[in-house]
Design a protein around this motif. Sequence first.
Motif, short mmCIF file in Angstrom:
data_model
loop_
_atom_site.label_atom_id
_atom_site.label_comp_id
_atom_site.label_asym_id
_atom_site.label_seq_id
_atom_site.Cartn_x
_atom_site.Cartn_y
_atom_site.Cartn_z
N PRO A 191 -73.55 -24.76 4.94
CA PRO A 191 -72.32 -25.28 5.54
C PRO A 191 -71.16 -24.27 5.44
O PRO A 191 -71.04 -23.55 4.44
CB PRO A 191 -72.04 -26.54 4.73
N ALA A 192 -70.36 -24.20 6.50
CA ALA A 192 -69.27 -23.23 6.56
C ALA A 192 -68.24 -23.48 5.47
O ALA A 192 -67.96 -24.63 5.12
CB ALA A 192 -68.60 -23.30 7.94
N ARG A 193 -67.68 -22.38 4.95
CA ARG A 193 -66.55 -22.46 4.02
C ARG A 193 -65.31 -21.98 4.76
O ARG A 193 -65.25 -20.83 5.22
CB ARG A 193 -66.80 -21.57 2.80
N TYR A 236 -69.38 -27.74 14.63
CA TYR A 236 -70.46 -28.71 14.38
C TYR A 236 -70.96 -28.51 12.96
O TYR A 236 -70.91 -27.40 12.43
CB TYR A 236 -71.61 -28.59 15.39
N PRO A 237 -71.43 -29.59 12.32
CA PRO A 237 -71.88 -29.47 10.93
C PRO A 237 -73.31 -28.95 10.86
O PRO A 237 -74.08 -29.06 11.83
CB PRO A 237 -71.82 -30.91 10.42
N SER A 238 -73.67 -28.40 9.73
CA SER A 238 -75.07 -28.08 9.47
C SER A 238 -75.86 -29.38 9.32
O SER A 238 -75.33 -30.39 8.83
CB SER A 238 -75.18 -27.27 8.17
N PHE A 239 -77.11 -29.36 9.72
CA PHE A 239 -78.01 -30.49 9.47
C PHE A 239 -78.03 -30.82 7.97
O PHE A 239 -78.14 -32.00 7.59
CB PHE A 239 -79.41 -30.15 9.97
N LEU A 242 -69.69 -13.03 17.98
CA LEU A 242 -69.45 -14.22 18.78
C LEU A 242 -69.41 -15.48 17.93
O LEU A 242 -68.49 -16.30 18.06
CB LEU A 242 -70.50 -14.36 19.89
N SER A 243 -70.42 -15.63 17.05
CA SER A 243 -70.56 -16.91 16.35
C SER A 243 -70.32 -16.84 14.85
O SER A 243 -70.13 -17.86 14.21
CB SER A 243 -71.96 -17.47 16.59
N GLY A 244 -70.41 -15.62 14.28
CA GLY A 244 -70.36 -15.50 12.83
C GLY A 244 -71.73 -15.28 12.22
O GLY A 244 -71.83 -15.01 11.02
N ARG A 245 -72.79 -15.40 13.03
CA ARG A 245 -74.16 -15.09 12.59
C ARG A 245 -74.79 -14.16 13.61
O ARG A 245 -74.52 -14.28 14.81
CB ARG A 245 -75.01 -16.35 12.45
N PRO A 246 -75.67 -13.24 13.16
CA PRO A 246 -76.28 -12.29 14.10
C PRO A 246 -77.11 -13.00 15.17
O PRO A 246 -77.88 -13.92 14.88
CB PRO A 246 -77.17 -11.43 13.21
N ALA A 247 -76.93 -12.56 16.42
CA ALA A 247 -77.67 -13.12 17.55
C ALA A 247 -77.85 -12.04 18.60
O ALA A 247 -76.97 -11.19 18.78
CB ALA A 247 -76.92 -14.32 18.13
N TYR A 290 -69.90 -18.84 10.11
CA TYR A 290 -70.54 -19.56 11.21
C TYR A 290 -70.49 -21.05 10.89
O TYR A 290 -70.75 -21.44 9.76
CB TYR A 290 -72.00 -19.11 11.32
N PRO A 291 -70.20 -21.95 11.87
CA PRO A 291 -69.83 -21.67 13.25
C PRO A 291 -68.32 -21.66 13.51
O PRO A 291 -67.90 -21.77 14.66
CB PRO A 291 -70.50 -22.83 13.98
#
Length: 347
Positions: free
Chosen positions: A74-76, A108-111, A271-276, A294-295
């Motif tokens: 989950p994002a901080r 959006y939250p993490s699952f 773009l998102s905060g995580r590599p893509a 992310y995100p």
Amino acid sequence: MSSLCALLGIHHPIIQAPMVGVSTPALAAAVSEAGGLGSLGLGASTPAQARELVAQTRALTARPFNLNLFCHAPARADAAREQAWLERLRPLFAEFGAAPPAALREIYPSFLADPAMLETLLELRPAVGSFHFGLPPAEWIERLRQAAIRTLACVTTPAEARLAEAAGVDALVAQGIEAGGHRGVFVPEQGDAALGTLALVRLLAQQSRLPIIAAGGIMDGAGIRAALALGAAGVQLGTAFVLCPESAANAAYREALKGEKAARTAITANLSGRPARGLPNRLYGDLGAELPDYPICYDAAKALQAAASAQGCHDFAAQWAGQGAPLARELPAAELLARLVAEMQQA
């Protein structure tokens, strides 16, 4: 019939990747109806939206399909880091007479932080559930198993595969560095081994008792056959389905995928905060600032893209694509799946 086909209740060992923003009920249903496994990406959906997507898909097919969840840490929130990033982007917003948003939010939250989505899955009982960016608790996986939901986990290394196997999943999606979209790396802060699809499949075939699904750079039947020869039980294709009329890719994305950018995909976290991996745009490269988590970071890119696209500019759009992008074909999904199967059998 392969072990994977028997496990998932499908005719052909081909999975359409669950691409958030691209996969649709129409695409998933067409692939499933044609004997593959269609998928819906629920990473950005609420439980109510998930129910609606599943209802739309089930109106089009009674065959199995896959629901995919994002299991990132989950994002901080970090207001200072987020404001610094917005200031870095301010000149780009200014090109379109716009200002950055006053603040960024977790879109959006993490699952992992969304037990309501787990209950929704248990209620909906899809044939298959899959995980990206990590794993939910083993107890959650066991609850899904008890609901007769098969589970797939995306892994990028043998170490991640061992964790997934220990957690009780039914099959592994071996995501190579060639793959389009977000890297499934569990802990990106620790780096990316950047293993290619074929090497990863072979490594996992030697260590794991689970069926392996090869993902990354596979676009045609010859690629599928190569993955199967190295020990994969099936394949997952994403970029191959982007040009299908059933996908939600917009006109600019489709044109870019058919152009020269397709030959030079690159990986960025900007773009998102995580590599893509995707078609390069003006946000790729070193922008000289620490990224928000992310995100949360994605909120900034989406706001910038909205400002630009309102004036007909798509220089900041997330157009995810893998290294096989120049091989993409513009065919209806069912026709593409039939073509893949025929090529696989000929190869």
